[in-house]
Each structure stands twice: as C-alpha cells, then as structure tokens.
Design a protein around this motif. Structure first.
Motif, PDB file in Angstrom:
ATOM      1  N   GLU A 118       0.830  -1.192   0.000  1.00 11.75           N
ATOM      2  CA  GLU A 118       0.000   0.000   0.000  1.00 11.75           C
ATOM      3  C   GLU A 118       0.871   1.250   0.000  1.00 11.75           C
ATOM      4  OE1 GLU A 118      -4.157  -0.452   2.266  1.00 11.75           O
ATOM      5  OE2 GLU A 118      -2.421  -0.800   3.552  1.00 11.75           O
ATOM      6  N   VAL A 119       0.246   2.334  -0.379  1.00  6.26           N
ATOM      7  CA  VAL A 119       0.892   3.634  -0.297  1.00  6.26           C
ATOM      8  C   VAL A 119       0.112   4.453   0.716  1.00  6.26           C
ATOM      9  CG1 VAL A 119       1.489   5.751  -1.511  1.00  6.26           C
ATOM     10  CG2 VAL A 119       1.730   3.542  -2.657  1.00  6.26           C
ATOM     11  N   CYS A 120       0.762   4.830   1.826  1.00  8.03           N
ATOM     12  CA  CYS A 120       0.107   5.600   2.879  1.00  8.03           C
ATOM     13  C   CYS A 120       0.874   6.890   3.092  1.00  8.03           C
ATOM     14  CB  CYS A 120       0.056   4.813   4.192  1.00  8.03           C
ATOM     15  SG  CYS A 120      -0.892   3.276   4.072  1.00  8.03           S
ATOM     16  N   ALA A 121       0.164   7.883   3.570  1.00  8.07           N
ATOM     17  CA  ALA A 121       0.823   9.149   3.850  1.00  8.07           C
ATOM     18  C   ALA A 121       1.808   9.003   4.981  1.00  8.07           C
ATOM     19  CB  ALA A 121      -0.219  10.209   4.197  1.00  8.07           C
ATOM     20  N   GLU A 122       1.492   8.151   5.958  1.00  5.38           N
ATOM     21  CA  GLU A 122       2.379   7.873   7.080  1.00  5.38           C
ATOM     22  C   GLU A 122       2.447   6.368   7.293  1.00  5.38           C
ATOM     23  OE1 GLU A 122       0.993   9.961  10.448  1.00  5.38           O
ATOM     24  OE2 GLU A 122       1.298  11.960   9.590  1.00  5.38           O
ATOM     25  N   ALA A 123       3.559   5.878   7.761  1.00  8.25           N
ATOM     26  CA  ALA A 123       3.697   4.445   8.024  1.00  8.25           C
ATOM     27  C   ALA A 123       2.758   4.036   9.145  1.00  8.25           C
ATOM     28  CB  ALA A 123       5.142   4.122   8.411  1.00  8.25           C
ATOM     29  N   LEU A 124       2.252   2.798   9.028  1.00  9.65           N
ATOM     30  CA  LEU A 124       1.314   2.317  10.035  1.00  9.65           C
ATOM     31  C   LEU A 124       2.020   2.074  11.357  1.00  9.65           C
ATOM     32  CD1 LEU A 124      -0.670  -0.261   7.863  1.00  9.65           C
ATOM     33  CD2 LEU A 124      -1.304   2.077   8.445  1.00  9.65           C
ATOM     34  N   SER A 125       1.290   2.298  12.433  1.00 14.31           N
ATOM     35  CA  SER A 125       1.833   2.073  13.770  1.00 14.31           C
ATOM     36  C   SER A 125       0.736   1.429  14.615  1.00 14.31           C
ATOM     37  CB  SER A 125       2.267   3.405  14.397  1.00 14.31           C
ATOM     38  OG  SER A 125       2.775   3.184  15.687  1.00 14.31           O
ATOM     39  N   PRO A 126       0.982   0.372  15.359  1.00  7.66           N
ATOM     40  CA  PRO A 126       2.279  -0.320  15.464  1.00  7.66           C
ATOM     41  C   PRO A 126       2.575  -1.163  14.222  1.00  7.66           C
ATOM     42  CG  PRO A 126       0.629  -1.483  16.711  1.00  7.66           C
ATOM     43  CD  PRO A 126      -0.045  -0.255  16.203  1.00  7.66           C
ATOM     44  N   PHE A 127       3.831  -1.492  14.056  1.00  8.54           N
ATOM     45  CA  PHE A 127       4.281  -2.293  12.923  1.00  8.54           C
ATOM     46  C   PHE A 127       5.273  -3.341  13.439  1.00  8.54           C
ATOM     47  CE2 PHE A 127       7.078  -3.318   9.423  1.00  8.54           C
ATOM     48  CZ  PHE A 127       6.184  -3.503   8.393  1.00  8.54           C
ATOM     49  N   SER A 137      -8.736  -3.025   2.364  1.00  6.43           N
ATOM     50  CA  SER A 137      -8.312  -1.649   2.581  1.00  6.43           C
ATOM     51  C   SER A 137      -8.873  -0.776   1.471  1.00  6.43           C
ATOM     52  CB  SER A 137      -6.791  -1.543   2.616  1.00  6.43           C
ATOM     53  OG  SER A 137      -6.272  -1.751   1.314  1.00  6.43           O
ATOM     54  N   VAL A 138      -8.519   0.510   1.523  1.00  2.00           N
ATOM     55  CA  VAL A 138      -8.975   1.430   0.487  1.00  2.00           C
ATOM     56  C   VAL A 138      -8.381   1.060  -0.865  1.00  2.00           C
ATOM     57  CG1 VAL A 138      -8.950   3.855  -0.236  1.00  2.00           C
ATOM     58  CG2 VAL A 138      -9.290   3.279   2.161  1.00  2.00           C
ATOM     59  N   THR A 150       8.537  -0.525   3.063  1.00  2.00           N
ATOM     60  CA  THR A 150       7.603   0.611   3.058  1.00  2.00           C
ATOM     61  C   THR A 150       6.839   0.752   4.370  1.00  2.00           C
ATOM     62  OG1 THR A 150       5.869  -0.790   2.120  1.00  2.00           O
ATOM     63  CG2 THR A 150       7.287   0.427   0.575  1.00  2.00           C
ATOM     64  N   LYS A 151       6.987  -0.265   5.263  1.00  2.00           N
ATOM     65  CA  LYS A 151       6.247  -0.289   6.525  1.00  2.00           C
ATOM     66  C   LYS A 151       4.736  -0.147   6.293  1.00  2.00           C
ATOM     67  CE  LYS A 151       9.972   1.368   9.496  1.00  2.00           C
ATOM     68  NZ  LYS A 151      10.377   2.359  10.527  1.00  2.00           N
ATOM     69  N   THR A 152       4.265  -0.857   5.292  1.00  2.17           N
ATOM     70  CA  THR A 152       2.840  -0.883   4.987  1.00  2.17           C
ATOM     71  C   THR A 152       2.424  -2.319   4.734  1.00  2.17           C
ATOM     72  OG1 THR A 152       3.285  -0.528   2.635  1.00  2.17           O
ATOM     73  CG2 THR A 152       2.816   1.440   3.972  1.00  2.17           C
ATOM     74  N   CYS A 153       1.134  -2.505   4.535  1.00  2.00           N
ATOM     75  CA  CYS A 153       0.599  -3.844   4.298  1.00  2.00           C
ATOM     76  C   CYS A 153       0.608  -4.173   2.807  1.00  2.00           C
ATOM     77  CB  CYS A 153      -0.826  -3.946   4.827  1.00  2.00           C
ATOM     78  SG  CYS A 153      -0.962  -3.665   6.610  1.00  2.00           S
ATOM     79  N   GLU A 154       0.764  -5.429   2.530  1.00  2.00           N
ATOM     80  CA  GLU A 154       0.668  -5.875   1.149  1.00  2.00           C
ATOM     81  C   GLU A 154      -0.794  -6.090   0.791  1.00  2.00           C
ATOM     82  OE1 GLU A 154       3.315  -9.036  -1.099  1.00  2.00           O
ATOM     83  OE2 GLU A 154       1.563 -10.012  -0.185  1.00  2.00           O
TER      84      GLU A 154
END
Length: 400
Positions: A118-127, A137-138, A150-154
């Motif tokens: 995914e592409v997020c404005a901020e990395a997800l927390s917690p990770f 997701s969206v 990327t610290k995001t979900c696939e």
C-alpha cells in the motif's frame, strides 16, 4: 299548524332583512376608520396588484438546455507534452445540464493486477501487523503480509497502487489564463397552461462574449469568468476542483410582447462560503476516477486517472405571468373583505373604549323582551317620529 308553516315559509322566502346602521359623529373614530381603510387600500393596490401581480395567473416552463464546449489545451508535465481537446477534458462527452470540466489530474500508468505494498501518507503504527489480517483496505484486499521496506501492508490490487496524497499544481493554467475555453448555452422553453409560446435564446453576434454589463444576454462564457462571477478563487478551484451552479432565470410578463422575455444568468458556488479562507471550508474540491484499459503482451493493464474538475450544474428556473380575470376578481374580493377590519376595530372602540359606550350600545343594538311586548301605540310613535321617536322609546325603556 298548516297555516303556521305556510306563514313561516312565506316570511323566509319573501322577506329581506338588513343590518341596522348607526351614523356616529365622532372625529377620533372617523379618523381611525379612514386610516385603516387607507391602509387596506394601499395594501391591495401596492402589494397585491403592483408588487405581487395579483391580476395575473402564473405558470412555469417546460425547458431544455443544450451546451457545447470549445477549446484545446496544452500541458507540459515533467517534460511530457500533451494536447487536450473536448473529448479529453469534458465528462460526459455528450454535454448536458450537468457536466465536469477537468482542470487537474493524477495519473497512474501501467497498472496490472497483482500484489504490492500500500501507499500511505504515514507508516502504520504499530508495525508489523499480524500476518493473517485479511480485510479490505482502500487500495485493495490485504494479504496479511507486511512489507518492511515501506512499513505498509501488502494488498492484492491494481499495481502499482495510486499515490494521491500530494495534489500537483493545476496543470491547465496556461490555456485557462489565455481564455481558450468557451462555454455556449442554447436554452429554449415552452410555457403551457396559461399561454402556449415557444421562447429560444438568440443572439445575433455569435462571436460575442458574456459580460454582466455590456453583453448580459450573450450565451457564450469563459470558464474563468464563470469561476470569478461565482465568487471563488480560480487557482484553488482549478487545483482541487469544485462545483458551480449556473442559474438561467426566465421571469416573463406575457402581457407585453414576447420579445421582451429574455433570460438572466447567475452564478453560484455550490460548496463552502466564498468569503471564508479555503482551509476553513468543510468541503472543498470535486474529483472522480476513471481508467483506460488495454492489453500488453496478453496481460490486461490500465492507466488510472484521478480527475479534479469543475462541475457545472445548469439550473433553469422560470415564471411566466399573464392577465387572468379569475385571479383578478379573487384579489378584489379578498380586498373588499379586508375592508371589514375597519368596521370591527371601530365597533370595538365605540362599544368598549369611549366614555359614552353605553349610549352607543343602546343606539347600535335593539333589545326585546318577550315577557313585555311593545304596544302598538309605541310602535306607531317610533314609525312616525323617526329619530326623535327612537330617542323617546329608549328613554321610556330606561324609565321602565
């Protein structure tokens, strides 16, 4: 019994009763009465007939609006040149009473179905997230895999996913500022019920350009002028989009020549308040997405466009008026009925406020007593003596 019934019916059909009237010589009451009557007369003439046109019947219009966009645009984004014509920047292509003019866009090229982060404005927390989080997701269906880079979900989606967190500056500034875009209206309407007449907007100078002062009837507009007349900043609305209502107002007096029935154009911003700062508005912008699909090496791909644009909603409002005898008589009748207000007010003053109110009550109302019928001599005296006899009769009744 038969004679009584016959007499009662004869009295009902062949007798006429009139209310008793008393002429009161009192300056204050007379002035109050005339002032009220003048006020009612002013209301009937000024408000009902002159302002509200109460002597005319009204009707709305069955109308249609045809629009046409003109102009070719040029953009140069990151060294990529492109020419945009009407088929590229107008949605839907068959322009009707509501359409969108694209002023900015975000393009994501060469998307194909697959798995990507995914592409997020901020990395997800917690990770990292649990690997079995399988919700939607969206941007796609989560696979439960975390991407450390990327610290995001696939997600399972069209890859690469769209990155729309940063809106580019509006890309059509050059040809908007050079007035390359013109919008033309061809409006027609038919009034029914009250009168059958066909009215169509015509303007001799097809090369005219609408101006509220010098050319108010010209049906050709610059998009920049529409935005300016609606009260919004062109730079802001071109970047994030917005909605503008164009009101075509037909208010026609068909008692005059039909050639005087002409439209008026008004422009209204349909979101926020133009006087407020853009950041203070609750809802700013208008956008939508569409995709162009194609095949490449037997693989289905697409180019995704997120379009920011100005939505133009054309609203036709109309009101036709024409003389009609029925509303005229109705207005006159209601006005005559309102004149009775003066009588009611003056009666209240006479009977309850003036010092001689008891005297006026005796003059206005005639009291009878079925236990003591009035003799024939008294009746004769009342008929013969007129006003003097009436006063004598009242004095006798008071002594009794």
């Amino acid at each position: 019994m038969k004679s009584k019934i016959t007499s009662a019916l004869a009295d009902f059909f062949f007798e006429y009763e009139t209310p008793r009237q008393v002429l009161v010589r009192n300056r204050r009451v007379g002035v109050v009465c005339r002032l009220i009557q003048l006020g009612v007369l002013g209301y009937i003439i000024g408000w009902v007939f002159i302002y509200e046109k109460g002597y005319q019947s009204t009707d709305t219009a069955v109308s249609s609006v045809f629009t046409k966009m003109k102009g070719v645009g040029y953009t140069n984004v990151s060294g990529t040149e492109r020419v945009w014509d009407v088929a590229d920047y107008v949605f839907p292509p068959q322009v009707n009473a509501s359409f969108v003019v694209m002023t900015n866009y975000i393009v994501t090229e060469s998307q194909q179905m697959g798995k990507c982060p995914e592409v997020c404005a901020e990395a997800l927390s917690p990770f990292p997230l649990p690997r079995k989080t399988l919700n939607v997701s969206v941007q796609g269906q989560m696979t439960g895999v975390c991407v450390n880079a990327t610290k995001t979900c696939e997600v399972l989606a069209w890859c690469p996913v769209e990155d729309d967190h940063t809106i580019p500056e509006y890309v059509h500034s050059s040809w908007f500022s050079n007035c390359k875009l013109i919008l033309a209206f061809h409006s027609s309407l038919t009034f029914s019920h009250t009168v059958h007449v066909m009215i169509q907007t015509t303007y001799r100078d097809i090369k005219c350009l609408h101006d509220p002062v010098t050319a108010p009837l010209c049906p050709i507009f610059k998009l920049g002028d529409i935005v300016r007349l609606s009260g919004f900043s062109f730079e802001t609305i071109a970047k994030v989009g917005g909605a503008i209502g164009i009101v075509v107002d037909w208010t026609c007096n068909l008692d005059a020549n039909v050639k005087h029935c002409k439209p008026q154009y008004n422009f209204h911003g349909l979101y926020g308040n133009p006087a407020e700062p853009d950041k203070a508005k609750a809802s700013v912008g208008y956008n939508f997405r569409y995709a162009e699909h194609y095949m490449e090496n037997k693989t289905q791909k697409r180019t995704l466009f997120k379009v920011f644009g100005i939505r133009l909603d054309i609203i036709v409002q109309s009101l036709a008026r024409k003389f009609d005898i029925i509303p005229t008589l109705t207005a006159i009748g209601s006005g005559v009925g309102i004149f009775g207000v003066a009588t009611v007010v003056c009666d209240l003053v006479l009977l309850y406020l003036l010092p001689k109110r008891e005297f006026y009550k005796n003059m206005k109302f005639k009291y009878t007593d079925i236990q003591k019928p009035v003799s024939s001599n008294v009746k004769w005296t009342f008929k013969k003596k007129g006003k003097t006899g009436a006063q004598e009769l009242l004095s006798r009744s008071e002594h009794q």
